[in-house]
Design an enzyme around this catalytic site. Structure first.
Site, mmCIF file in Angstrom:
data_model
loop_
_atom_site.group_PDB
_atom_site.id
_atom_site.type_symbol
_atom_site.label_atom_id
_atom_site.label_comp_id
_atom_site.label_asym_id
_atom_site.label_seq_id
_atom_site.Cartn_x
_atom_site.Cartn_y
_atom_site.Cartn_z
ATOM 1 N N GLY A 1 -20.193 7.087 -52.513
ATOM 2 C CA GLY A 1 -19.725 7.389 -51.146
ATOM 3 C C GLY A 1 -21.187 7.294 -50.595
ATOM 4 N N THR B 1 -26.911 4.955 -43.624
ATOM 5 C CA THR B 1 -26.355 5.373 -44.743
ATOM 6 C C THR B 1 -27.241 6.793 -45.172
ATOM 7 O OG1 THR B 1 -27.665 3.877 -46.361
ATOM 8 C CG2 THR B 1 -25.475 3.398 -45.992
ATOM 9 N N GLY C 1 -30.034 12.611 -51.214
ATOM 10 C CA GLY C 1 -28.766 13.170 -51.294
ATOM 11 C C GLY C 1 -28.737 14.723 -51.461
ATOM 12 N N GLU C 2 -29.563 15.293 -52.224
ATOM 13 C CA GLU C 2 -29.488 16.754 -52.198
ATOM 14 C C GLU C 2 -30.564 17.411 -51.162
ATOM 15 O OE1 GLU C 2 -30.079 16.315 -56.473
ATOM 16 O OE2 GLU C 2 -28.197 17.279 -56.618
ATOM 17 N N LEU D 1 -34.238 3.429 -46.927
ATOM 18 C CA LEU D 1 -33.794 2.286 -47.345
ATOM 19 C C LEU D 1 -32.857 1.748 -46.242
ATOM 20 C CD1 LEU D 1 -33.124 3.191 -50.792
ATOM 21 C CD2 LEU D 1 -34.827 1.323 -50.142
HETATM 22 MO MO1 MOS Z 1 -25.638 15.862 -58.447
HETATM 23 S S1 MOS Z 1 -25.060 18.167 -58.378
HETATM 24 O O1 MOS Z 1 -26.796 15.763 -59.827
HETATM 25 O O2 MOS Z 1 -24.318 15.124 -58.251
#
Ligand code: MOS
Length: 727
Positions: A470, A612, A682-683, A608
């Protein structure tokens, strides 16, 4: 070519797979039309600890359509856990239904296979288990502290001398912060369709890491890895819960073998509370010492949390405290209580999401005590060296994130004294926090297939086993191919999530983008290089791809590529950084509060695709806000089940809760991180968000909220902090 500029790396193009998703053509695991498929439903234990003493399957077996009831009595004997595989391992084996022992409420004790989903669901309820309960089940965190042990995994850490650091301090903050069990709950339920043919396994499964899923099946069933194929073409969110191959998948593979037909298992929303991992409850004790001028002298971060009685998992909450600030005396410790609750597991930014709530709340408390602006206080303790690893950061723009964010947010209008910014019944507060997240990058293989079409254009297909959970992997990989092949993104197809494709580390730990794109880059570079070498064309000569194929007198060409961390990468600490700003309005009579706006500034290397990337950060901020507003998995104190077992009980934020979000990315390319300058994102977005909100609540009300979630009830009952003059 103009079109290349519009579609290459760095452009905010729409998702290349977006159309497939909104038209329902993107196939998720349980949507593949596998012929002759049957359905299976897992059965969960109803005790927290003990043994199964008898099982009556007769009623279920009598039902129309029921093909098999599988329990430990008739299950295939699987390879058991290896000792070294019981920790965080994401390539572990995953045996299930192997004994009559029950380790937690909700553990799988059986599986019913039937012709239809409804038959399987109904029959599952008719299987009768009798248990012998073990009264020593550990289900109350609070009452089980004495059972805590120090995990033997080398994660305790210290530098300097904590006592000395504290004795040198003019001001000390010592506080404990609590975060509850939380659940990932991706929109797409965990699911698998597994089949056997001629001793080979085929599985459509919702997994973040295809190669690891393949290894897990092959080692659990003791068949060669080449005889296992896993397809995870589209994954509707994972957040860590789909890193491992969980036990429902092993049950499906086992059942398919036993009934000789493809078996689909879909984990229900309720089962996703008990069977697919969770973030554990953490109690984090922070001790911070500082000089009057704001220099930190000591920082200790002690985490007490829990693991299960049958496995060990430990969230690295203290990670942030080891590296974020310039503090000479530092200590990080962990203790775990083995409990009869399912094993916790990695959930988005494991360590940072919760650890930064504690650290960045405590930093705010210290700034308040020092009467320093919390941004100035953080900047004063900035470091360009990772004192934990004793090496420089590849790049660290934390100060810039804080400064630019302050400007964008309007931090100068913040009132230092809590409770002094008011509008009618509303108390208005501003909060800030700093964020850091390790930015790993791992060896990735990729393949590119070039086809010269009849219209004279080259079409490129990129293949790798990486997944798009996603996040936008399809899109950024297509952009990478467009960039390095110099063709428009419309001429690129990306094929992901199939173990037949070259191996990648999968999606997790914020390593996906850097790994996938550098892998794709390497394949594309090799293709161009190969085509030039074949015809002795100098590498620096600019020849269009179509022309290269023509000069080679070929219509199709394939190349593989591999990218991996450089030696230089290993000599630096590679982290993404960020700053969170938040404005909250608290109703002074009811404790109801609103997150009015958030500003997030991130420094995460080359962005990038801003579109997104925004999506990633907004998702992270939303999960961070969820930690504060509502998210809490409640354990039933007598039986050990979860009281929260649907979205009706487990509340997550909605759009209205996060109405006004501003996301800024600092322009950056970290060439030490990798050739494309990419870092993880992402994190980063979830990291320290909770602290920025809690700090804003303090600024609004003078109340320190150290237990998440911060409900209006808790807020209204909390005392105003000592030293705060609330008029
Ligand atoms: Mo993440 S918690 O490494 O998907």
């Amino acid at each position: 070519m103009n079109t290349v500029k519009k579609s290459g790396v760095g452009q905010a193009i729409d998702r290349v797979e977006g159309h497939l998703k909104v038209t329902g053509k993107a196939k998720y695991a349980s949507e593949f039309p596998v012929e002759n498929k049957v359905y299976a439903q897992g059965i969960n234990s109803t005790i927290a600890k003990g043994e199964i003493v008898s099982i009556d399957t007769s009623e279920a077996e009598k039902l129309d359509g029921v093909l098999k009831v599988i329990t430990y009595k008739n299950a295939e004997k699987l390879k058991t856990f290896d000792k070294e595989m019981t920790a965080i391992g994401t390539d572990s084996i995953a045996p299930v239904l192997q004994s009559n022992k029950v380790n937690y409420y909700g553990e799988y004790v059986g599986l019913v296979v039937a012709e239809t989903f409804e038959q399987a669901q109904y029959a599952a309820r008719l299987v009768k288990f009798e248990y012998k309960k073990d009264p020593s089940a550990v289900i109350k965190f609070e009452e089980s502290r004495s059972k805590a042990y120090t995990p033997d995994n080398g994660s305790n850490y210290s530098r300097g001398d904590m006592q000395k650091g504290l004795s040198e301090a003019d001001v000390v903050v010592e506080q404990t912060y609590n975060t509850p069990i939380e659940h990932h709950h991706p929109m797409e339920l965990h699911a698998i369709i597994a089949s056997w043919e001629n001793g080979k396994v085929m599985a459509y499964a919702s997994q973040q890491m295809v190669d690891d899923a393949t290894i897990a099946i092959s080692s659990t069933f003791q068949i060669p890895k080449k005889d296992v194929r896993v397809v995870s073409a589209f994954v509707g969110g994972g957040f860590g819960s789909k890193l491992n191959l969980e036990r429902h998948a092993i049950m499906a593979v086992m059942a398919a073998k036993m009934v000789g037909r493809p078996v689909q298992v879909t984990v229900t929303r309720t089962q996703m509370f008990t069977n697919t991992g969770m973030r554990q409850q953490n109690e984090q004790k922070m001790r911070i010492g500082a000089k009057n001028d704001g220099m930190l002298t000591a920082l200790s971060h002690e985490t007490l949390s829990h693991t299960s009685t049958n496995m060990e998992y430990q969230e690295p909450c203290g990670m942030v405290s080891k590296m974020l600030y310039k503090v000479p005396h530092n200590e990080v410790t962990y203790k775990l209580i083995p409990m009869n609750i399912q094993t916790p597991f990695a959930m988005r930014a494991p360590g940072e999401a919760t650890g930064s709530f504690a650290l960045e709340s405590a930093m705010d408390e210290m700034a308040w005590k020092l009467k320093m602006d919390p941004i100035d206080f953080r900047i004063k303790n900035d470091t360009q060296t990772d004192l934990h690893e004793n090496r420089p950061f590849s790049s660290r723009l934390l100060v810039e994130c804080l400064r630019i964010g302050a400007d964008k947010f309007g931090w100068k209008d913040r009132k230092m004294e809590p409770g002094t910014n008011k509008k009618g019944n509303w108390l208005i507060g501003y909060g800030v926090s700093a964020a850091s997240r390790n930015s790993p990058y791992q060896r990735t293989y990729s393949k590119v297939i070039l086809d010269l079409e009849d219209d004279g254009k080259v079409h490129a297909t990129i293949q790798m086993d990486g997944t798009d959970i996603g996040t936008g992997s399809y899109t950024i990989i297509a952009q990478t191919a467009s960039e390095y092949l110099k063709i428009p993104v419309e001429q690129v197809s990306v094929e992901l999530g199939d173990s037949n494709f070259p191996v990648t580390p999968g999606s997790g730990g914020s390593w996906g983008a850097a790994s996938y794109c550098n892998g794709a880059r390497a394949a594309c570079e090799n293709a161009v290089k190969g085509l030039k070498d074949n015809r002795n064309i100098p590498q620096d000569e600019n020849v269009a791809l179509a022309e290269l194929l023509k000069r080679n007198q070929i219509k199709t060409f394939e190349a593989e590529g591999m990218a991996e961390p450089s030696k230089e990468f290993e000599e630096y600490s590679v982290f993404s950084f960020g700053a969170n700003f938040c404005e909250v309005w608290v109703d002074k009579d009811t404790g109801m509060y609103r997150i009015k706006r958030m500003v997030n500034v991130g420094s995460a290397g080359k962005i990038l695709n801003p579109k997104t990337a925004y999506g990633q950060i907004i998702g992270g901020l939303t999960m961070g806000a969820g930690m504060v507003i509502a998210e809490k998995t409640q354990v039933e104190p007598n039986f050990g089940n979860f009281i929260t077992r649907s979205f009706a009980d487990y509340h997550v934020p909605v759009n209205l809760d996060l109405a006004n979000i501003d996301v800024v990315f600092l322009p950056e390319e970290d060439k030490i991180a990798n050739k494309m300058g990419i870092k993880g994102i992402g994190e980063l977005g979830i990291t320290s968000v909770a602290a920025s909100i809690a700090n804003a609540i303090f600024n609004a009300t003078g109340k320190r909220m150290r237990d998440l979630p911060i409900t209006p009830e808790k807020l209204i009952e909390a005392e105003v902090e000592e030293g705060v003059a609330i008029s």
